[in-house]
Each structure stands twice: as structure tokens, then as C-alpha cells.
Design a protein around this motif. Structure first.
Motif, PDB file in Angstrom:
ATOM      1  N   GLU A  91       0.836  -1.202   0.000  1.00  0.00           N
ATOM      2  CA  GLU A  91       0.000   0.000   0.000  1.00  0.00           C
ATOM      3  C   GLU A  91       0.871   1.251   0.000  1.00  0.00           C
ATOM      4  O   GLU A  91       0.595   2.219  -0.718  1.00  0.00           O
ATOM      5  N   ARG A  92       1.937   1.238   0.807  1.00  0.00           N
ATOM      6  CA  ARG A  92       2.837   2.393   0.887  1.00  0.00           C
ATOM      7  C   ARG A  92       3.492   2.674  -0.462  1.00  0.00           C
ATOM      8  O   ARG A  92       3.751   3.813  -0.826  1.00  0.00           O
ATOM      9  N   LEU A  93       3.748   1.615  -1.220  1.00  0.00           N
ATOM     10  CA  LEU A  93       4.384   1.757  -2.528  1.00  0.00           C
ATOM     11  C   LEU A  93       3.386   2.075  -3.638  1.00  0.00           C
ATOM     12  O   LEU A  93       3.781   2.332  -4.769  1.00  0.00           O
ATOM     13  N   GLY A  94       2.103   2.040  -3.309  1.00  0.00           N
ATOM     14  CA  GLY A  94       1.076   2.281  -4.322  1.00  0.00           C
ATOM     15  C   GLY A  94       0.987   1.165  -5.339  1.00  0.00           C
ATOM     16  O   GLY A  94       0.569   1.382  -6.485  1.00  0.00           O
ATOM     17  N   ARG A  95       1.346  -0.050  -4.946  1.00  0.00           N
ATOM     18  CA  ARG A  95       1.366  -1.181  -5.869  1.00  0.00           C
ATOM     19  C   ARG A  95      -0.050  -1.634  -6.195  1.00  0.00           C
ATOM     20  O   ARG A  95      -0.904  -1.758  -5.299  1.00  0.00           O
ATOM     21  N   ASP A  96      -0.311  -1.876  -7.472  1.00  0.00           N
ATOM     22  CA  ASP A  96      -1.594  -2.419  -7.915  1.00  0.00           C
ATOM     23  C   ASP A  96      -1.594  -3.913  -7.602  1.00  0.00           C
ATOM     24  O   ASP A  96      -1.063  -4.723  -8.369  1.00  0.00           O
ATOM     25  N   THR A  97      -2.184  -4.275  -6.482  1.00  0.00           N
ATOM     26  CA  THR A  97      -2.118  -5.672  -6.038  1.00  0.00           C
ATOM     27  C   THR A  97      -2.999  -6.601  -6.864  1.00  0.00           C
ATOM     28  O   THR A  97      -2.808  -7.811  -6.822  1.00  0.00           O
ATOM     29  N   LEU A 149      -0.902  -8.698  -8.941  1.00  0.00           N
ATOM     30  CA  LEU A 149      -0.191  -9.753  -8.225  1.00  0.00           C
ATOM     31  C   LEU A 149      -1.128 -10.884  -7.815  1.00  0.00           C
ATOM     32  O   LEU A 149      -0.719 -12.047  -7.774  1.00  0.00           O
ATOM     33  N   GLU A 150      -2.359 -10.545  -7.509  1.00  0.00           N
ATOM     34  CA  GLU A 150      -3.327 -11.576  -7.101  1.00  0.00           C
ATOM     35  C   GLU A 150      -3.557 -12.595  -8.201  1.00  0.00           C
ATOM     36  O   GLU A 150      -3.940 -13.739  -7.941  1.00  0.00           O
ATOM     37  N   ASN A 151      -3.293 -12.197  -9.427  1.00  0.00           N
ATOM     38  CA  ASN A 151      -3.498 -13.086 -10.577  1.00  0.00           C
ATOM     39  C   ASN A 151      -2.332 -14.059 -10.786  1.00  0.00           C
ATOM     40  O   ASN A 151      -2.408 -14.945 -11.641  1.00  0.00           O
ATOM     41  N   ILE A 152      -1.263 -13.899 -10.027  1.00  0.00           N
ATOM     42  CA  ILE A 152      -0.079 -14.736 -10.238  1.00  0.00           C
ATOM     43  C   ILE A 152      -0.273 -16.088  -9.563  1.00  0.00           C
ATOM     44  O   ILE A 152       0.082 -16.303  -8.401  1.00  0.00           O
ATOM     45  N   GLN A 153      -0.889 -16.991 -10.282  1.00  0.00           N
ATOM     46  CA  GLN A 153      -1.144 -18.361  -9.834  1.00  0.00           C
ATOM     47  C   GLN A 153      -0.705 -19.315 -10.933  1.00  0.00           C
ATOM     48  O   GLN A 153      -0.859 -19.015 -12.119  1.00  0.00           O
ATOM     49  N   ALA A 154      -0.141 -20.461 -10.535  1.00  0.00           N
ATOM     50  CA  ALA A 154       0.222 -21.492 -11.507  1.00  0.00           C
ATOM     51  C   ALA A 154      -1.056 -22.098 -12.101  1.00  0.00           C
ATOM     52  O   ALA A 154      -2.085 -22.140 -11.417  1.00  0.00           O
ATOM     53  N   PRO A 155      -0.987 -22.545 -13.383  1.00  0.00           N
ATOM     54  CA  PRO A 155       0.173 -22.592 -14.278  1.00  0.00           C
ATOM     55  C   PRO A 155       0.388 -21.282 -15.013  1.00  0.00           C
ATOM     56  O   PRO A 155      -0.523 -20.453 -15.097  1.00  0.00           O
ATOM     57  N   TYR A 199       0.442 -11.208 -22.082  1.00  0.00           N
ATOM     58  CA  TYR A 199      -0.072 -12.102 -21.036  1.00  0.00           C
ATOM     59  C   TYR A 199      -0.276 -11.315 -19.747  1.00  0.00           C
ATOM     60  O   TYR A 199       0.279 -10.234 -19.566  1.00  0.00           O
ATOM     61  N   ASP A 200      -1.067 -11.850 -18.835  1.00  0.00           N
ATOM     62  CA  ASP A 200      -1.268 -11.199 -17.540  1.00  0.00           C
ATOM     63  C   ASP A 200      -0.572 -11.956 -16.411  1.00  0.00           C
ATOM     64  O   ASP A 200      -0.817 -11.711 -15.234  1.00  0.00           O
ATOM     65  N   LYS A 201       0.292 -12.885 -16.793  1.00  0.00           N
ATOM     66  CA  LYS A 201       1.100 -13.645 -15.840  1.00  0.00           C
ATOM     67  C   LYS A 201       2.522 -13.724 -16.382  1.00  0.00           C
ATOM     68  O   LYS A 201       2.757 -13.416 -17.564  1.00  0.00           O
TER      69      LYS A 201
END
Length: 431
Positions: free
Chosen positions: A259-265, A268-274, A313-315
Motif C-alpha cells: 500500500e505504501r508503494l502504491g502497488r496495484d495488487t 499480483l493476485e493473478n499470479i497463480q500457476a500454471p 499475457y497477464d502472468k
């Protein structure tokens, strides 16, 4: 009186506590002063009210300089406006050391100035958050590999041979013979895998590469697993499981920092295998279709090429089966083609480039000996590595993840230099 750290404050609501802190910043509004405090574990606001503490203590608070160290006492109070959830109602201040003319002020500073003052820049909120994310990636790395039956092995930093040739190595004298600072622990990890099955290393590596891009460091840290009886596709599965694990661990344990970095989480939430896979052949065709006519089959990808592929791609995406001519000597040939090898680079989203390089390794003695000769390497220096193929050789695979690029990607840092405490760059060895 209970002495705690800022990170413990949410569990001490209503208690009177003592903290050792530095003053990060301050502002006052007439009879109330707001002190931004930090202690290494986190940041919190301290509030001091003149009519509650008296003229002398209030004057002390207003006179504090940035980065002054002190002990503060006060009552922990809930603060629903803050993402941290609490603040400190200050009742006492004991100055330890008053900082003078602290060079990094809340105003904007140039990059070179900040790099010259990296030893102080680390104290800022943004750099603090990135270092906490780096620490979480390291913690989750150990957790992942320990939970999956890997043994931690430490390869040497001084070596007598080079995994990928000597053109980008730092050479030194080891008494009366030549030695190099390690560019990878991989060859030694292969030996360890033959003894312990599944192993990983985590340590510094060095590349004498004269590059100034935002993706490059001269000294960086690598996580390098090697696995016996593991072939190419299995290797990719371990990689994607590992990357997904560390990303999800950061999301879970570094909410305040992201949150402090203003990161669009959401990204990151989409980073799941495969993870998606694309062959080198198809990547070249894709780039040609996108108008990249500068690259031909047999060329290595540059940053613009990797970014163009990643944006599709989104991953993270695996680019597999590169031409044999642009990859190191130890990679296993494709079973159906002699012009490509069983390798893959994992390209991070959002323009951060390659974060993993990996392959199945050659396990046949004669083929490896031939490759060493073709690359004009000194067979004597690799005698022990060749011997691994004589004594119960098995198919095996491994990879190396660059910690700083991975941290830069997860944290959203603009430059990889912010993802290591004290970066070593082409023209920087200070501080």
C-alpha cells in the motif's frame, strides 16, 4: 513500563508503552504536534498535545530535528483513519542524539544524490517497504524449498571455472592460479543434487557486464535449485509453483508495504500457476507480427522484445527451447531437434524482463565433453563436472531466480537498484 516496537502496537491498544524511535518527519498545528516515528519495524504517528504535557515537553517536541533518536513514552490509541490502525499519544520524550542537517529532506532529490546517500536513503518509507518485501521473498523462499524436501547447500564464491564462459567474470589471483568471482553456483549445485536429490542455494553472484539498464546489477543474489531425476517439464512446474508461492506470501504478509508503494495488487493476485508457455520459434513469429523486424531466428531477445511478449499475457510467461548457439554448453538438446535445447526463461509482466533462467542439464558424458570442446573451454577445469556423468549420471534439471529483479517486479520499483540494500552498478562502488 512495557518496552515494545512499533510493529507490536496494534496488540497493545490502551497500554502505556515505551519505544526507541527516530523522527522521520513532523508537523504542528498550534497546540498539537504530530511526529512521524519509525523504529525499523514500522512507522507510526505520535501525537503530543501542549495542554496535556506542558510547555517544556511540547517545546522539546517542536524543536526535534529530522532523524533525531529518542525514547518516547505514551498511550497506544486506536486510529481507524490509519491503515496501521493505531497511534501513540505521547507523554514523554527522552532525546538520545539530536541529528544535525540531515541531508535527505521530504523534498524531491536526484537519483545520484540519493545513491550517494544510500546509507541514509534506506531509512525512507519507500525503501523501507521494498526491503521488507525483499525480506519476505527470502523468508518465503526458504519456506517453499524446505516444505518441498530441498536441502540448502552453499556453493563457493571463488571458483576456478565459469559456468557460462569467462567474458563477464571478475578475475582474481588465488595464490598462484587464476580464480573468478562466481557468476552462478549451478555446477556445484549439480554435484550436490547427485548427493542429496533436491537442493537449493541462495547467495551473491557477480557479472562483469558493462550494462546501465534498469534491470542490471554487477552484484546480485540468486536462488538456484537443482533436482535429480527431474526432467524439463517437471522443472517448469517447480518454477511456477515457487514464483506463485512467493508472490502470494508477499500479498499476505506485506499489505502495508504494498500500500505504501502504491502497488496495484490486483496484478499480483493473478499470479497463480500454471503460467503460459511460448516456444522461441513462436516468440520470433509473434515479434515479427508485432513489427519487430530487427530480430531474426538465432538472435537473443532484448528488453523491448521481452516486454512485448510479456504484455501479451497477464502472468509471467515461459519462453522455451532457445537455439543451441545462444545458450550455455550444459543444456540438454531437444529430443526431436538438434538446433534447440530444453531450456526456458521466465519473463515477468510489466516490463521487468527475465527473472528465471533454467534448463534440463546434459547428463551424457560424451555429449557434455563435446560441448565443452565446442565452447573452447578448458576441459581440465571441468574434469570434476564431467566426472559426475561417469558416476551414476541421471537426468536432472535446475534454474536460477534473480532476487533483485523479482523484488523489483513484485514491489513495482522503477529500477533494480532499489531492490538491494547497497547496489553495485557499473560506475558505483560507494557507499
Amino acid at each position: 513500563m512495557k518496552k515494545i516496537m512499533i510493529q507490536d502496537m496494534p496488540g497493545a491498544i490502551g497500554e502505556t508503552v515505551k519505544l526507541g524511535v527516530w523522527l522521520a518527519n513532523k508537523r504542528s498545528s498550534g497546540k498539537i504536534a504530530f511526529l512521524q516515528l519509525r523504529d525499523g519495524s514500522g512507522f507510526v504517528q505520535g501525537v503530543i498535545v501542549k495542554e496535556e504535557v506542558g510547555e517544556e515537553l511540547f517545546a522539546t517536541a517542536k524543536g526535534l530535528t529530522q532523524e533525531t533518536s529518542m525514547y518516547v513514552t505514551g498511550v497506544v490509541k486506536e486510529d481507524t483513519r490509519s491503515s496501521f490502525g493505531c497511534e501513540l499519544a505521547i507523554t514523554g520524550i527522552e532525546v538520545i542524539h539530536a541529528a544535525e542537517d540531515y541531508p535527505i529532506t521530504p523534498k524531491e532529490h536526484g537519483v545520484e544524490f540519493l545513491m550517494d546517500n544510500r546509507h541514509l536513503w534506506l531509512r525512507s518509507r519507500k525503501q523501507h517497504a521494498i526491503m521488507k518485501i525483499r525480506n519476505e521473498v527470502i523468508r518465503a523462499t526458504y519456506e517453499f524449498f524446505n516444505n518441498n524436501g530441498f536441502v540448502k547447500i552453499d556453493p563457493p564464491i571463488l571458483t576456478g571455472s565459469a559456468p557460462e564462459g569467462t567474458s563477464e567474470l571478475f578475475q582474481t589471483k588465488y595464490f598462484d592460479e587464476d580464480a573468478y568471482l562466481s557468476q552462478s553456483g549451478q555446477l556445484y549445485m549439480e554435484a550436490a543434487a547427485m548427493a542429496l536429490g533436491k537442493v537449493f542455494s541462495f547467495g551473491p553472484t557477480f557479472r562483469a557486464e558493462k550494462s546501465k539498464t534498469r534491470r542490471h546489477l554487477i552484484e546480485f543474489w540468486m536462488i538456484e535449485p537443482e533436482m535429480a531425476f527431474v526432467e524439463f517439464e517437471e522443472n517448469l512446474e517447480v518454477q511456477e509453483q515457487y514464483v506463485a508461492y512467493i508472490v502470494q506470501s508477499v500479498l499476505k504478509n506485506c499489505k502495508l508495504e504494498l500500500e505504501r508503494l502504491g502497488r496495484d495488487t490486483s496484478k499480483l493476485e493473478n499470479i497463480q500457476a500454471p503460467f503460459p508457455r511460448i516456444t522461441y520459434d513462436d516468440a520470433i513469429k509473434f515479434l515479427h507480427d508485432k513489427g519487430f523486424t530487427d530480430i531474426q531466428w538465432g538472435d537473443d531477445f532484448g528488453a523491448p522484445h521481452e516486454t512485448a511478449i510479456a504484455e501479451h499475457y497477464d502472468k509471467p510467461v515461459f519462453i522455451t527451447c532457445y537455439p543451441v548457439g545462444i545458450k550455455p554448453f550444459y543444456m540438454q538438446p531437444h529430443p526431436e531437434r538438434d538446433d534447440v535445447v530444453l531450456c526456458a526463461d521466465l519473463i515477468a509482466p510489466e516490463g521487468y524482463g527475465e527473472i528465471i533462467g533454467g534448463s534440463e542439464r546434459i547428463h551424457d558424458y560424451d555429449l557434455l565433453k563435446q560441448r565443452i570442446a565446442e565452447h573452447k573451454l578448458d576441459e581440465t577445469a571441468y574434469a570434476w563436472y564431467l566426472e559426475l556423468r561417469k558416476q551414476g549420471s541421471v537426468p536432472h534439471s535446475g534454474f536460477g531466480l534473480g532476487l533483485e529483479r523479482t523484488v523489483a517486479w513484485i514491489s513495482g520499483a522503477e529500477h533494480v537498484r532499489e531492490s538491494i540494500p547497497f547496489p553495485r552498478l557499473l560506475n558505483r562502488l560507494y557507499p
